[in-house]
Scaffold this motif. Structure first.
Motif: not given
Ligand SMILES: Nc1ncnc2c1ncn2[C@@H]1O[C@H](COP(=O)(O)OP(=O)(O)OP(=O)(O)O)[C@@H](O)[C@H]1O
Length: 485
Positions: A185-187, A192, A210-211, A213, A270, A289-290, A294, A298
């Motif tokens: 799941l990659i943001s 991630s 990827f979701f 948003l 998700m 990437g949780e 953090q 989480q």
């Molecule tokens: N838009 C998205 N699409 C896919 N996966 C997501 C998305 N947003 C979050 N995730 C998944 O959920 C995890 C936790 O997201 P969160 O936004 O809570 O933390 P984050 O520390 O900001 O993560 P990241 O640094 O990876 O954006 C991300 O690491 C990723 O694996």
């Protein structure tokens, strides 16, 4: 020109058939990627190593081959080897002196020989002979058996002498494809990106989910970073990039869920969607990437409530890592500037999010959520093969791309300074500014806004994303420059 590729040590303690399978996989991965730079490169898998032979000693070819091998999972280190027929002690010494004289000058050293096959001498005899010769002829600081500054490495196999002139550190991990595929799941943020890299390095073909948003610019940014990771660390195997439009899911959450629970519920949505995607691809696990604590959402309790929505395994490679260590890894793997530049797009910014989610309460909130919206988002999922990303972005590009520079227009080369140095944009007739993509947003505001700016990058992907981003911020004087090839 020859390389000896040493296996990641954990491979060497596997059972015989497993080790054989892993070596074969490493061999075929190297074959696939190295053949792209030269069709005549030969790769041979053996019991304790893989050998790579280049068709010539061309320096550029050598450098590209080394870079590629250094990014291939499953390799501990890469030895650059010159091969000679095994001669007398004096002949071996003269060859060694030629290669090592410069390296041992003014340094302490030791000679180490690895020998395979039957010979009438002992390795230590030859080590002493060569060591004595280097001492006499090369102005060294002497022999140090325990903490030498330079190790002179030779390998003798049957009647062949291999002289190791350079050693490069490999990536470690397992050959890609030796473990089950996963979906990451990659943001696009640091976490991630590093999590995806870690599963690739550990041997799993890593697909990207990827979701969306945050609209088109977000999607292009995430595609760009996924493409970078795949290209650099995983291109021996094709993977998918899956994109699910999640804006309406976010809208539904914003309308019907209490703000303290939005973050956890978004993650549960998700996971539900990820499960469906994983089912379609017949895969057992996804990656996030949780890491514990953090961000306030989480907590272990929240993560447990998130996990309970799916029967799939959720792999969290970063679960106990510190943020700074994660950021340091993005620097090591060359992804820092990409990740830093991805804006936070999450529309569900909870005010005082819960750190102690109760499943019952979450389920009550979710009873107000219209699950048809989630089903519709899944219906609209787009799946493309990652190697088609550039084509896909260009087909769907919304920003006009020009092939020529007109009056009152300037080019901005937004590539990383590394790239700019490697392949300078040579356009003597046009005005070219160089502003790397990560500085663009701040520096753009300071430019003369009566002019029009054409963004330039290598593949036209980054320039699309940043032009879109600037237009979204109200700058209409920005387009893309894509010269005809
Ligand atoms: N838009 C998205 N699409 C896919 N996966 C997501 C998305 N947003 C979050 N995730 C998944 O959920 C995890 C936790 O997201 P969160 O936004 O809570 O933390 P984050 O520390 O900001 O993560 P990241 O640094 O990876 O954006 C991300 O690491 C990723 O694996």
């Amino acid at each position: 020109m020859k390389f000896i590729v040493k296996l990641f040590p954990e491979i060497t303690i596997k059972s015989k058939p497993v080790r054989k399978r892993f070596i074969q996989r490493l061999q075929s991965n190297l074959q696939v990627t190295l053949k792209r730079i030269d069709n005549d490169i030969k790769v041979r898998g053996l019991w304790d190593r893989v050998e790579v032979e280049l068709p010539s000693a061309d320096r550029a070819l050598r450098a590209r081959a080394v870079e590629l091998m250094c990014c291939t999972p499953g390799i501990q280190h890469i030895l650059e080897v010159d091969q000679y027929p095994l001669g007398t002690f004096e002949e071996v010494f003269q060859i060694t002196r030629e290669v090592y004289a410069g390296q041992v000058k003014g340094k302490t050293f030791v000679v180490r020989i690895k020998r395979g096959g039957r010979h009438e001498f002992k390795s230590t005899d030859l080590e002493r002979y060569i060591g004595g010769g280097l001492l006499e002829h090369c102005e060294t600081r002497g022999v140090d058996l325990h903490n030498p500054e330079v190790t002179v490495k030779l390998e003798i196999r049957d009647q062949q002498l291999f002289l190791i002139s350079h050693q490069h550190k490999g990536l470690g991990g397992y050959p890609l494809g030796t473990q089950e595929d996963v979906i990451s799941l990659i943001s696009g943020g640091f976490d991630s990106v590093v999590a995806s890299y870690m599963t690739m390095r550990r041997g799993s073909k890593t697909h990207f989910l990827f979701f969306n948003l945050g609209g088109r610019a977000h999607e292009i940014g995430v595609k760009q970073i996924a493409l970078y990771l795949w290209h650099r660390y995983g291109s021996a195997a094709r993977v998918k990039f899956i994109s699910v439009p999640f804006d309406e899911v976010v809208g539904e959450i914003l309308q019907n869920v209490h703000h303290t629970h939005m973050g956890v519920i978004l993650k549960r949505m998700m996971m539900r969607a990820a499960e469906k995607v994983a089912d379609r691809m017949k895969l057992p696990a996804f990656v996030t990437g949780e890491s514990i604590a953090q961000v306030s959402s989480q907590t272990l309790i929240n993560l447990q409530v998130i996990d309970s929505v799916t029967s799939k395994l959720i792999v969290r490679p970063l679960v106990t890592m510190d943020k700074q260590d994660i950021i340091d890894i993005t620097k090591e793997i060359g992804a820092y500037d990409f990740a830093k530049n991805i804006p936070e797009y999450c529309g569900v910014i909870s005010d005082r999010p819960t750190t102690n989610a109760k499943l019952e309460r979450i389920e009550e909130e979710e009873a107000n959520f219209d699950f048809d919206v989630l089903a519709q988002a899944l219906e609209n999922t787009q799946v493309i093969s990652i190697d088609k990303i550039v084509e896909d972005i260009n087909i769907h590009a919304t920003i006009e791309a020009l092939t020529r520079v007109g009056e009152n227009q300037m080019i901005i080369d937004i590539r990383h300074s590394r790239e700019q140095e490697r392949k300078p944009l040579n356009m003597p007739k046009a005005e070219v500014l160089t502003i790397p993509f990560f500085d663009l947003e701040t520096k753009f505001q300071e430019l003369d806004q009566t002019k029009e700016y054409l963004l330039y990058c290598d593949k036209g992907v980054m320039s699309q994303m940043h032009a879109q981003n600037l237009q979204d911020k109200g700058f209409c004087n920005v387009k893309v420059y894509r010269p005809e090839v």
